[in-house]
Design a protein around this motif. Structure first.
Motif, PDB file in Angstrom:
ATOM      1  N   SER A 119       0.699   3.970   1.370  1.00  0.00           N
ATOM      2  CA  SER A 119       0.876   4.701   2.627  1.00  0.00           C
ATOM      3  C   SER A 119       1.831   3.984   3.556  1.00  0.00           C
ATOM      4  O   SER A 119       2.158   4.505   4.615  1.00  0.00           O
ATOM      5  N   THR A 120       2.290   2.791   3.209  1.00  0.00           N
ATOM      6  CA  THR A 120       3.138   2.073   4.156  1.00  0.00           C
ATOM      7  C   THR A 120       4.621   2.311   3.913  1.00  0.00           C
ATOM      8  O   THR A 120       5.443   1.769   4.644  1.00  0.00           O
ATOM      9  N   HIS A 121       4.970   3.091   2.904  1.00  0.00           N
ATOM     10  CA  HIS A 121       6.365   3.495   2.669  1.00  0.00           C
ATOM     11  C   HIS A 121       7.318   2.306   2.714  1.00  0.00           C
ATOM     12  O   HIS A 121       8.328   2.324   3.393  1.00  0.00           O
ATOM     13  N   GLY A 169      -0.101   7.243   8.229  1.00  0.00           N
ATOM     14  CA  GLY A 169       0.806   8.208   7.627  1.00  0.00           C
ATOM     15  C   GLY A 169       1.376   9.170   8.645  1.00  0.00           C
ATOM     16  O   GLY A 169       2.531   9.580   8.551  1.00  0.00           O
ATOM     17  N   HIS A 177       0.840  -1.194   0.000  1.00  0.00           N
ATOM     18  CA  HIS A 177       0.000   0.000   0.000  1.00  0.00           C
ATOM     19  C   HIS A 177       0.877   1.246   0.000  1.00  0.00           C
ATOM     20  O   HIS A 177       1.876   1.290   0.695  1.00  0.00           O
ATOM     21  N   THR A 195       4.391  12.773   1.376  1.00  0.00           N
ATOM     22  CA  THR A 195       3.620  11.537   1.213  1.00  0.00           C
ATOM     23  C   THR A 195       2.399  11.546   2.123  1.00  0.00           C
ATOM     24  O   THR A 195       1.417  10.896   1.819  1.00  0.00           O
ATOM     25  N   TYR A 196       2.458  12.299   3.206  1.00  0.00           N
ATOM     26  CA  TYR A 196       1.273  12.402   4.050  1.00  0.00           C
ATOM     27  C   TYR A 196       0.161  13.116   3.297  1.00  0.00           C
ATOM     28  O   TYR A 196      -1.002  12.737   3.378  1.00  0.00           O
ATOM     29  N   ASP A 229      -1.397  10.595   1.128  1.00  0.00           N
ATOM     30  CA  ASP A 229      -2.283   9.696   1.873  1.00  0.00           C
ATOM     31  C   ASP A 229      -3.656  10.332   2.053  1.00  0.00           C
ATOM     32  O   ASP A 229      -4.683   9.657   2.028  1.00  0.00           O
ATOM     33  N   ILE A 262      -5.637   5.303   7.281  1.00  0.00           N
ATOM     34  CA  ILE A 262      -4.545   5.745   6.406  1.00  0.00           C
ATOM     35  C   ILE A 262      -3.932   7.019   6.978  1.00  0.00           C
ATOM     36  O   ILE A 262      -2.702   7.165   7.035  1.00  0.00           O
ATOM     37  N   ALA A 263      -4.788   7.936   7.423  1.00  0.00           N
ATOM     38  CA  ALA A 263      -4.284   9.186   7.981  1.00  0.00           C
ATOM     39  C   ALA A 263      -3.455   8.922   9.233  1.00  0.00           C
ATOM     40  O   ALA A 263      -2.424   9.545   9.460  1.00  0.00           O
ATOM     41  N   ASP A 280       4.543   8.087  10.389  1.00  0.00           N
ATOM     42  CA  ASP A 280       5.737   8.212   9.560  1.00  0.00           C
ATOM     43  C   ASP A 280       6.735   7.099   9.827  1.00  0.00           C
ATOM     44  O   ASP A 280       7.788   7.311  10.426  1.00  0.00           O
TER      45      ASP A 280
END
Lengths: 166, 374
Positions: free
Chosen positions: B11-13, B363, B9, B112-113, B116, B359-360, B366
């Protein structure tokens, strides 16, 4: 509080013989605690308004090798209000290297929730069983991985599920 | 219903799988599964010398390599007892590159936040500005992401000529850009509605779960190891520690954690200015200055155990060394990645939230998976 004061406090609150050894010549002072008392010691250090070690920064499982035959767990505590650090250590003799008979330590999960994942990691990589942990399973390696990679006598696996590992 | 979020995903970096137990759109429980990236840092460290392990620390938190190697190097230097002999110029260069790296890491976090949450432009703007830092650090070390620049007892090389001036130019360029970014994202009503009062992390939970860095400071604890431990050149620099104040909702929500990062960029800019100015005035480059002069021939610390901690962009980065006093290879190294502890709080934060809010929340923590799995 100095290390001597903490030691005296622990002996007064938890009981005689709770601190087995003390290392102070190095950069950081280390208290070796009797393994059965570690949960009581941690709860005391966390709740006592004189010490207030509320932050468990790191938990490391250590294998001292088959020649020495010892396993230990090291706890690095931090007190945020007092800005102090303390290292606690528990150690057990354990010469059996088989997977069926793991060295057993008490889980401090109920005192510090962060110990949950750290203990799972120590179980996964060093092969230390934590008694009283609610959910002790591997965390970084697959569930069916054989052996504990951070043990000193670990032989690198050649195959995993029929796939050759380079 | 059981939903799998990830392993890939956006958002998972990195690679993380969240197992979600959902009831309609509400998350009942989120169970993180990691280990997809496990590259055995601790196992490698047991077979390589202290000096050879520095590139491996870079690969842990690959967005903040300088901070990682700085922590490792300081730990080894302190065990050797040479931490007070390091030249002032070297210390200032280390802090300068570490703070540059902190800004670039936070820019990725903020950009990236935005993605997200659904904002695309801030991502492009952040990457455009980050590009300046990356090319500057490439100029100094020869590499864009994994620098291997800070060595035990010194540096790989002195700064290239003109680096300090370019740092100052960057600060003047970047300050108005940060203002624009704040106008675009921080004060954006949609962004505030999506993040304020979402994922509120109370202080006691944060401390109990071992959270550190912007996650802990977002909950209102003034805890920054750069000030607490006063390592390297930090005691001589002026900067503040931003904490979450709950301006847009409750203290410790996603917006607070985001805002702490934005404010930390401003503080880092201050530090870069001070470092560059000092490097240009009283710690000037001289022809006979050798950044490797203090490099020990053989790195054999005496038998001891030492826990070194430092403030990386994500929080307290710790290395627990066990040295046997005979070899150049550590007997055991345990690394405490800040993301590892910060991520463990996700199951606590995500009870009863909407999937989109999850997701928020994720994110705003971090995480860098290279550091969770190591």
């Amino acid at each position: 509080m100095t290390v001597d004061e903490i030691k005296a406090l622990l002996i007064a609150k938890v009981g005689e013989g709770v601190v087995i050894a003390e290392e102070t010549p190095g950069l950081q002072s280390v208290l070796t605690i009797q393994p059965d008392k570690i949960v009581d010691v941690m709860r005391e250090l966390r709740d006592n308004p004189l010490t207030y070690f509320d932050f468990l920064a790191c938990l490391s499982g250590i294998d001292h090798g088959p020649e020495i035959g010892k396993f230990s767990v090291v706890y690095n505590l931090t007190s945020i209000p007092y800005q102090t650090q303390l290292t606690l250590k528990v150690m057990k003799d354990h010469t059996d290297r088989s997977f069926e008979n793991l060295p057993v330590f008490l889980s401090v999960n109920e005192v510090y929730r962060t110990a949950d994942w750290h203990e799972r990691e120590a179980y996964d990589l060093v092969g230390i069983y934590f008694e009283g942990h609610p959910d002790l399973r591997r965390i970084l390696l697959p569930d069916d991985w054989e052996g504990f990679p951070l043990r000193k006598d670990y032989k690198n696996a050649e195959y995993y599920k029929g796939i050759k590992i380079d | 219903m059981v939903l799998n979020m990830g392993p890939q995903h956006p958002s998972t970096h990195g690679v993380l799988r969240l197992e979600l137990i959902t009831d309609g759109e509400i998350v009942k429980e989120a169970i993180p599964h990691m280990g997809y990236l496990h590259r055995c840092f601790e196992k490698h460290a047991e077979s390589l010398t202290y000096q050879q392990t520095i590139p491996f620390t870079d690969r842990m938190d690959y967005l903040a390599s300088m901070n990682n190697s700085h922590a490792w190097v300081m730990g080894v230097e302190r065990m050797l007892g040479i931490d007070n002999d390091i030249p002032k110029r070297v210390e200032y260069i280390r802090v300068l590159v570490c703070e540059l790296n902190r800004i670039s890491s936070h820019l990725i976090a903020l950009g990236t936040y935005g993605i997200d949450i659904g904002a695309f432009t801030p991502f492009l703007w952040c990457f455009r500005d980050r590009e300046h830092i990356t090319s500057m650090l490439e100029w100094a070390s020869g590499s864009r992401l994994l620098y291997n620049y800070i060595w035990i007892g010194g540096l790989f090389y002195d700064l290239p000529v003109g680096f300090e001036e370019r740092c100052l130019e960057f600060v003047t360029y970047f300050k108005p850009k940060l203002k624009e970014l704040n106008q675009l994202l921080t004060d954006n009503q949609i962004f505030i509605s999506r993040t304020a009062n979402v994922g509120v992390l109370p202080i006691d939970v944060a401390i109990n779960y071992g959270c550190s860095g912007p996650v802990l400071r977002g909950s209102g604890v003034k805890w920054d190891l750069r000030r607490i431990d006063n390592y390297s050149a930090y005691p001589e620099l002026e900067f503040d520690i931003p904490v979450g104040k709950g301006e847009m909702g409750s203290v410790g929500d996603c917006w607070d954690r985001y805002k702490v990062r934005v404010d930390e960029i401003t503080e880092s800019l201050k530090m870069i200015e001070q470092c560059s100015n000092r490097l240009l005035t009283d710690l000037k480059r001289t022809p006979d200055f050798d950044p490797r002069a203090k490099l020990p021939r053989k790195i054999i610390p005496k038998a001891q155990e030492y826990y070194m901690r430092a403030e990386s962009p994500r929080g307290e980065l710790g290395f627990y060394f066990v040295a046997d006093g005979k070899t150049e290879i550590p007997q055991r190294v345990k690394s405490r990645g800040p993301s590892f502890n910060n991520l463990s709080v996700i199951s606590e934060l995500s009870k009863g939230v909407m999937i989109a809010d999850l997701i928020a929340i994720l994110g705003s923590i971090d995480i860098v998976l290279g550091e969770v799995d190591r």
